[in-house]
Scaffold this active site. Structure first.
Site, PDB file in Angstrom:
ATOM      1  N   GLY A  14       0.784  -1.241   0.000  1.00 45.28           N
ATOM      2  CA  GLY A  14       0.000   0.000   0.000  1.00 45.28           C
ATOM      3  C   GLY A  14       0.810   1.281   0.000  1.00 45.28           C
ATOM      4  O   GLY A  14       0.296   2.334   0.398  1.00 45.28           O
ATOM      5  N   SER A  15       2.056   1.240  -0.498  1.00 42.19           N
ATOM      6  CA  SER A  15       2.858   2.470  -0.449  1.00 42.19           C
ATOM      7  C   SER A  15       2.314   3.522  -1.425  1.00 42.19           C
ATOM      8  O   SER A  15       2.398   4.728  -1.143  1.00 42.19           O
ATOM      9  CB  SER A  15       4.339   2.182  -0.721  1.00 42.19           C
ATOM     10  OG  SER A  15       4.538   1.757  -2.051  1.00 42.19           O
ATOM     11  N   ASN A  16       1.753   3.097  -2.548  1.00 40.60           N
ATOM     12  CA  ASN A  16       1.145   4.083  -3.454  1.00 40.60           C
ATOM     13  C   ASN A  16      -0.127   4.668  -2.864  1.00 40.60           C
ATOM     14  O   ASN A  16      -0.393   5.867  -2.997  1.00 40.60           O
ATOM     15  CB  ASN A  16       0.867   3.444  -4.823  1.00 40.60           C
ATOM     16  CG  ASN A  16       2.110   3.412  -5.691  1.00 40.60           C
ATOM     17  OD1 ASN A  16       2.565   4.453  -6.157  1.00 40.60           O
ATOM     18  ND2 ASN A  16       2.684   2.235  -5.873  1.00 40.60           N
ATOM     19  N   MET A  92      -4.205  -6.732  -6.875  1.00 43.67           N
ATOM     20  CA  MET A  92      -3.754  -7.854  -7.701  1.00 43.67           C
ATOM     21  C   MET A  92      -4.899  -8.779  -8.101  1.00 43.67           C
ATOM     22  O   MET A  92      -4.866  -9.981  -7.838  1.00 43.67           O
ATOM     23  CB  MET A  92      -2.677  -8.647  -6.932  1.00 43.67           C
ATOM     24  CG  MET A  92      -1.491  -7.823  -6.512  1.00 43.67           C
ATOM     25  SD  MET A  92      -0.636  -7.076  -7.906  1.00 43.67           S
ATOM     26  CE  MET A  92       0.183  -8.514  -8.561  1.00 43.67           C
ATOM     27  N   ARG A  93      -5.922  -8.200  -8.705  1.00 41.68           N
ATOM     28  CA  ARG A  93      -7.046  -9.006  -9.176  1.00 41.68           C
ATOM     29  C   ARG A  93      -7.351  -8.671 -10.631  1.00 41.68           C
ATOM     30  O   ARG A  93      -7.363  -7.487 -11.002  1.00 41.68           O
ATOM     31  CB  ARG A  93      -8.312  -8.714  -8.352  1.00 41.68           C
ATOM     32  CG  ARG A  93      -8.210  -9.026  -6.890  1.00 41.68           C
ATOM     33  CD  ARG A  93      -8.121 -10.498  -6.601  1.00 41.68           C
ATOM     34  NE  ARG A  93      -9.247 -11.267  -7.125  1.00 41.68           N
ATOM     35  CZ  ARG A  93      -9.242 -12.591  -7.201  1.00 41.68           C
ATOM     36  NH1 ARG A  93      -8.194 -13.291  -6.802  1.00 41.68           N
ATOM     37  NH2 ARG A  93     -10.293 -13.226  -7.675  1.00 41.68           N
ATOM     38  N   ASN A 109      -5.246   3.118 -12.572  1.00 43.20           N
ATOM     39  CA  ASN A 109      -4.307   2.141 -12.020  1.00 43.20           C
ATOM     40  C   ASN A 109      -2.894   2.636 -12.256  1.00 43.20           C
ATOM     41  O   ASN A 109      -2.640   3.348 -13.224  1.00 43.20           O
ATOM     42  CB  ASN A 109      -4.507   0.787 -12.732  1.00 43.20           C
ATOM     43  CG  ASN A 109      -3.550  -0.271 -12.229  1.00 43.20           C
ATOM     44  OD1 ASN A 109      -3.390  -0.462 -11.026  1.00 43.20           O
ATOM     45  ND2 ASN A 109      -2.883  -0.968 -13.140  1.00 43.20           N
ATOM     46  N   HIS A 111       1.002   1.289 -12.969  1.00 43.50           N
ATOM     47  CA  HIS A 111       1.706   0.095 -13.451  1.00 43.50           C
ATOM     48  C   HIS A 111       3.202   0.418 -13.548  1.00 43.50           C
ATOM     49  O   HIS A 111       3.563   1.485 -14.053  1.00 43.50           O
ATOM     50  CB  HIS A 111       1.149  -0.321 -14.819  1.00 43.50           C
ATOM     51  CG  HIS A 111       1.777  -1.568 -15.327  1.00 43.50           C
ATOM     52  ND1 HIS A 111       1.487  -2.813 -14.805  1.00 43.50           N
ATOM     53  CD2 HIS A 111       2.717  -1.779 -16.276  1.00 43.50           C
ATOM     54  CE1 HIS A 111       2.206  -3.727 -15.426  1.00 43.50           C
ATOM     55  NE2 HIS A 111       2.965  -3.125 -16.327  1.00 43.50           N
ATOM     56  N   SER A 138       3.613   4.171 -15.170  1.00 43.56           N
ATOM     57  CA  SER A 138       2.498   4.815 -15.884  1.00 43.56           C
ATOM     58  C   SER A 138       1.242   4.742 -15.034  1.00 43.56           C
ATOM     59  O   SER A 138       1.028   3.758 -14.316  1.00 43.56           O
ATOM     60  CB  SER A 138       2.190   4.074 -17.195  1.00 43.56           C
ATOM     61  OG  SER A 138       3.352   3.849 -17.964  1.00 43.56           O
ATOM     62  N   ASP A 147      -3.843  -3.607 -18.340  1.00 40.86           N
ATOM     63  CA  ASP A 147      -2.838  -2.533 -18.420  1.00 40.86           C
ATOM     64  C   ASP A 147      -2.876  -1.833 -19.779  1.00 40.86           C
ATOM     65  O   ASP A 147      -1.860  -1.268 -20.205  1.00 40.86           O
ATOM     66  CB  ASP A 147      -1.425  -3.072 -18.137  1.00 40.86           C
ATOM     67  CG  ASP A 147      -1.326  -3.700 -16.753  1.00 40.86           C
ATOM     68  OD1 ASP A 147      -1.942  -3.173 -15.814  1.00 40.86           O
ATOM     69  OD2 ASP A 147      -0.631  -4.730 -16.613  1.00 40.86           O
TER      70      ASP A 147
END
Ligand code: GRF
Length: 209
Positions: A14-16, A92-93, A109, A111, A138, A147
């Protein structure tokens, strides 16, 4: 200014998500983080969010028999939060249309590659294997192509001699934490039209294998 209500989806560290929460501390930031949702009960990021008094919610994918059933439960919760936008941050789903369609044009999202290069997993390993000199990250809108949705913003990172996937990932992550708050602010201040060609499902004949 009415700030956009944002929910963040995580699966782990969860750092982002934390970078988004920090940015949204500024009352002038155009979005507020109203909830953090994880599909894993043990996601470390949940504790960070709780420490910031942000509402957290776990929907464990293992409790659902199908992807569609999980996505329906997640969509129900997200709808109940009256969100304007959803930010996926290490979620991650693989999503089905049950989740994608209601949030078309409203879900973004991050990536760890310069899209459209290195979609999917192991982006850093594949970039190193190719010998690229520039890598990066990105932020893009989420569509039914993994993506593959329209890119909002990208940041470049040099690949240095002797880099391993781990050293490169760490250098990219520093940029992710700067890029994601900027890109969310952009998404929060522009309307994206989900009926545009970028969001239309590709005809079967044009799909690659
Ligand atoms: C990040 O590298 C992100 O780009 C990718 O998964 C990682 C999540 O890290 N999608 P964190 O959970 O935000 O720390």
């Amino acid at each position: 200014m009415k700030r956009k209500r944002v929910g963040v989806l995580i699966s782990g560290r969860g750092s982002n998500m934390a970078a988004l929460v920090e940015a949204a501390q500024d009352p002038a930031y155009p979005a507020e983080i109203v909830c953090v949702v994880s599909n894993r009960p043990d996601a470390a990021g949940l504790k960070f969010a709780q420490g910031r008094n942000i509402s957290t919610h776990v929907i464990d994918h293992k409790s659902y028999a199908t992807r569609e059933a999980f996505d329906a439960a997640l969509n129900d919760y997200l709808q109940s939060q009256k969100l304007d936008l959803i930010a996926c941050a290490g979620f991650m789903r693989v999503m089905t249309s049950v989740l994608l369609e209601p949030w078309a044009g409203k879900m973004i999202n991050i990536h760890p590659s310069l899209l459209p290069l290195y979609k999917g997993t192991h982006a850093h390993e594949r970039a190193l294997a190719d010998g690229v000199k520039v890598h990066g990250c990105s932020v893009h809108y989420v569509t039914d192509e993994l993506d593959g949705g329209p890119v909002i913003a990208r940041a470049e990172v040099p690949v240095l001699p002797g880099d391993t996937p781990e050293t490169l990932a760490a250098r990219v992550l520093v940029e992710e934490h700067k890029l994601y708050p900027k890109a969310l602010a952009m998404a929060a201040t522009m309307e994206f039209n989900p009926n545009s060609s970028s969001f239309r499902r590709k005809p079967e004949s044009s799909k690659s294998n």
